[in-house]
Write a protein that holds these residues in place. Structure first.
Motif, PDB file in Angstrom:
ATOM      1  N   THR A  22       0.263  -5.651   1.244  1.00 43.72           N
ATOM      2  CA  THR A  22      -1.128  -6.037   0.988  1.00 43.72           C
ATOM      3  C   THR A  22      -1.130  -7.417   0.344  1.00 43.72           C
ATOM      4  N   ASP A  76       0.871  -1.168   0.000  1.00 42.79           N
ATOM      5  CA  ASP A  76       0.000   0.000   0.000  1.00 42.79           C
ATOM      6  C   ASP A  76       0.909   1.218   0.000  1.00 42.79           C
ATOM      7  N   TRP A 101      -3.705  -2.018  -7.447  1.00 43.29           N
ATOM      8  CA  TRP A 101      -5.114  -1.814  -7.107  1.00 43.29           C
ATOM      9  C   TRP A 101      -5.215  -1.302  -5.678  1.00 43.29           C
ATOM     10  N   LYS A 102      -6.107  -0.351  -5.476  1.00 39.41           N
ATOM     11  CA  LYS A 102      -6.225   0.267  -4.156  1.00 39.41           C
ATOM     12  C   LYS A 102      -7.655   0.088  -3.665  1.00 39.41           C
ATOM     13  N   THR A 103      -7.791  -0.471  -2.489  1.00 35.29           N
ATOM     14  CA  THR A 103      -9.120  -0.644  -1.904  1.00 35.29           C
ATOM     15  C   THR A 103      -9.651   0.687  -1.384  1.00 35.29           C
ATOM     16  N   ASP A 104     -10.975   0.844  -1.403  1.00 33.88           N
ATOM     17  CA  ASP A 104     -11.610   1.992  -0.757  1.00 33.88           C
ATOM     18  C   ASP A 104     -12.209   1.596   0.582  1.00 33.88           C
ATOM     19  N   THR A 120      -4.088  -9.506  -3.645  1.00 36.21           N
ATOM     20  CA  THR A 120      -4.360  -8.415  -4.583  1.00 36.21           C
ATOM     21  C   THR A 120      -4.096  -8.887  -6.021  1.00 36.21           C
ATOM     22  N   LYS A 176       1.735   5.408  -7.967  1.00 37.06           N
ATOM     23  CA  LYS A 176       0.353   5.864  -7.750  1.00 37.06           C
ATOM     24  C   LYS A 176      -0.676   4.931  -8.382  1.00 37.06           C
TER      25      LYS A 176
END
Lengths: 518, 518
Positions: free
Chosen positions: A323, A316, B453-456, A326, B449
């Motif tokens: 993480t 992250d 993948w980025k979790t919300d 993923t 950036k």
């Protein structure tokens, strides 16, 4: 430490005193264990031929131009030099093609023998062997919360593993028993695997000396000569990514290779920290590292069994936290599987990866993502297949049995689709016809018992029944299952002479040196 | 019902009164929605050519020998007779090859237009469109527990769907608003989709008359002529398995086909009850049913857009309860995908399938199994992609946002592996070298950036931080996210004249007949 007592129950009897053996045999309860998975479904291939060739070419460039470091290991440097590598200081530059050529002597498949031969596993080919969580310093359960792991916890996990139908392997450091001295805990851990279970297990890797102890204990359990001719341990050798092979891990690997025991040669990668942020870049580095590590194993002893390992997580980038489960890690795992198959090596991934603090929905989403990916990426040895929590800091009792139940899903999926006459079921479709139902038809009656995977844990009761029974969530159901399994545990029979000799070995080794906690 | 008020806010204004339109435009907040998925990874093909041919041959045998029932539908029987089928009573025996031939006029891909053209979706080919849960009579959230769904709940789900980045479609009956009369609720549901969201949506199928209302409301929203030339609804037509096509569903399908609107022709199968207990047998029946249904749609109007549907669950043969996210259903889904591609039809599966009562680990395991399978089986339209709970009895607010977050994983997975020079990252590997780390290198800085993948939603904080913040599980985090999303909701702008006309249509239709609750 009651299990320890039970395990060495035959201690005062002579090797020929058959009474205990007979009693052990009479009282032995055999718990069902499924045969390791043999896939009848294809692998998912995410990389095309061109992409694979680019990665392979780039990996050779890395080995030749950048090279790898073998740290504090003059013997390794000497081996590499003799094999034709360009060694400068501790940096080994491996000429293009050399590592791949050396890898060719490693077997594409091997048998790991268990003390119960019905539990032997075939590692490689279309097979998938499932082993539990490895390494966490903490344990968690609903009653006790999160706490440092003890040897008592360790034994409980070995018992749960022994009793878990879909788990083929007892694993290694199912949790880190922090109440035992660092320089002695490997003895207790191996002793637990050898006496509380009859499934195959892993050896110690935290010091070459401890790897030697592992081999010696196997000598007692299996016979010294047998160990030299059979693989009875598969141990986890992590590469210090990027591109670094430290003397501790390599020292352990050397011991195992010399004794024909298997090693998983596994880069340890948190993407963006130990490897590039891109999937293709990570795959390149993983391949270079595994090529160098496996090649080195074959320099130690040609033919030594090894596994192409991959431990990949993301990061992250906001918090720097790793993480798990993923999509980028999944893509690396799929790609590395293809690279392993092209190298002709068995392949290892990680199963119950997740970053959650609790065995909740996050843990389950991420675990299911990892389990599905492991099955479809052609993995042969899945470590951490159950029980992992909180990014590997915690072994969870509840999650162990939750994940272990899901491993049954992998078995069924791997069977693929039967096209037998009976499975085609044309008779049933004719019998039932439009508007009918199949519940009572002859075909359903003949097959319903084994037609569908059946959970030992999850709840499919009607809402009202479930509500009356306490409206329990999966974790609460798992707590009950853990307690029930441990209450029903019965130790597998072991020759009392071997039990005595193992206990004596552990006692002697522990008495020989003072405790060390670093 | 504040949303209803807001939606018809321009009601007293004339069609040409531009003030409201300008205000709406100024205050409109656009929420990011990802483009529908276009797969850059292959499908998993579990059946080989021989198996596929056996199933296809058997399905033709079923259609010819056993036939299918078209119930209470003389016009359908007449169409079939004219097409060359052997009709006896309500039973239609379809000569070998006829159904497949008729299917050939159905498009392999079509565009469903949304009122915001940026939200148009392409259904078919390598694309995957994600739509939310459909049909549950109950809702659940942590605060209110399980209760009958209301129109207020319905509107909340439409708002959440509108604000969910990875959801491409607003869906249909996101829950069944039981507080509105059965014969009128379709009007309120469509009105909510049309005014509270600008994503594409589904029409009513519970009566041919309600399908006509759906088409008329679309005429107001899109223009009557536009609707005749464009697909603006994709609706769910269930086959009454085994092998039965009832007049209600077929009547709705006829309305949609006549108006060039899309139908998902979907067997509704609980394995062992509505189809054989075997995977191959179920696939045979699914193919026969879809062949007959799609062929019939093309008899109504050649070229009408249709989707090859599959709704498959297993059964717990002990309790008779349906089970979801199980391996047998996955195998059917993979196999049906292959059959759909050979027919050249878009393919539909179900996403967040699970049998759990709570949005817990069971729900998440089963959902993740279903989501992964949906991605890899080549699905083009995934219904129930988020929010489904308790075997489809419950739409869960928390699970809606939990699943919707996981849909981001599918997007990343589908991208596959970039092999660009930049992604190969050889510069980064050279720069960092053995023993270094990648966190600060130029390549990482340039890409961190959007590399991962980025979790919300999910939590990757250190244990201590997480503990201080209340040690919340995924459901608790989701409760907060639901509240926050609903608080931040802003209605997408809609031409005030259209808004007024839609509201007037709904009011007029509701006033015209008395309430009916069956």
């Amino acid at each position: 430490m009651t299990e320890q007592g039970a395990a060495s129950g035959g201690r005062r009897r002579s090797r020929t005193g058959g009474g205990a053996a007979r009693r052990a045999s009479r009282s032995a309860v055999s718990f069902d264990t499924a045969r390791y998975i043999t896939r009848n479904i294809p692998d998912l291939e995410v990389l095309n031929e061109e992409a694979l060739e680019i990665i392979e070419t780039n990996a050779e460039t890395v080995l030749e131009e950048i090279g790898v470091n073998f740290v504090n290991n003059p013997a390794a440097l000497e081996r590499w030099r003799a094999a034709g590598a360009d060694v400068r200081g501790e940096r080994v530059h491996i000429p293009r093609g050399l590592a791949r050529k050396l890898c060719a002597t490693a077997p594409s498949q091997f048998t790991q023998v268990a003390r119960n031969p019905e539990r032997n596993v075939e590692i490689g080919g279309r097979n998938l062997v499932l082993a539990p969580v490895y390494g966490p310093p903490f344990v968690r359960d609903a009653a006790g919360g999160r706490r440092y792991a003890t040897m008592e916890d360790f034994r409980k996990f070995v018992k749960l593993g022994y009793m878990s139908k879909w788990l083929h392997h007892s694993g290694g450091t199912v949790c880190e028993p922090t109440d035992v001295a660092v320089n002695k805990r490997h003895l207790d851990m191996l002793h637990a695997h050898m006496t509380l279970s009859d499934k195959p297990f892993m050896g110690s890797v935290t010091d070459p000396e401890r790897a030697r102890d592992s081999v010696e204990m196997c000598g007692i359990l299996f016979g010294e000569e047998f160990v030299q001719q059979n693989t009875v341990m598969t141990s986890l050798i992590n590469i210090n990514s990027p591109l670094t092979f430290d003397d501790v891990m390599m020292g352990a690997m050397e011991v195992y290779a010399e004794n024909m025991q298997a090693s998983i040669i596994s880069p340890f990668i948190v993407g963006g920290a130990m490897a590039p942020v891109s999937v293709a870049g990570t795959l390149t580095q993983v391949l270079a590292e595994v090529l160098a590590g496996v090649a080195y194993s074959q320099l130690v002893r040609p033919g030594a069994p090894v596994i192409f390992g991959a431990f990949v997580s993301s990061i992250d980038m906001g918090s720097g936290a790793p993480t798990f489960g993923t999509p980028e890690a999944s893509l690396v795992t799929y790609g590395a599987g293809q690279l392993a198959r092209r190298l002709g090596l068995p392949y290892r991934s990680s199963g119950s990866f997740n970053g959650s603090k609790l065995p909740d929905a996050q843990a389950a989403y991420e675990t299911a993502n990892s389990l599905n990916m492991g099955l479809l990426s052609g993995v042969n040895f899945m470590l951490h297949a159950c029980g992992w929590l909180e990014g590997g800091l915690v072994s969870s009792f509840e999650k162990f049995v939750m994940d272990a139940d899901q491993l049954g899903v992998l078995h069924k999926m791997a069977e693929g689709i039967s096209m037998s006459e009976e499975a085609q079921a044309m008779g049933a479709i004719r019998e039932v016809g439009p508007g009918g139902h199949y519940l009572g038809c002859a075909h359903t009656q003949a097959h319903f018992k084994d037609a569908f995977w059946k959970t030992d844990l999850l709840d499919y009761k009607p809402f009202e029944t479930w509500d009356e029974e306490g409206a329990r969530d999966t974790t609460q159901l798992a707590t009950v299952r853990v307690e029930k399994m441990l209450a029903n545990y019965q130790q597998p029979a072991l020759d009392p002479g071997k039990a005595e000799a193992l206990a004596a070995y552990v006692a002697r080794k522990k008495a020989a040196v003072p405790d060390a906690f670093t």
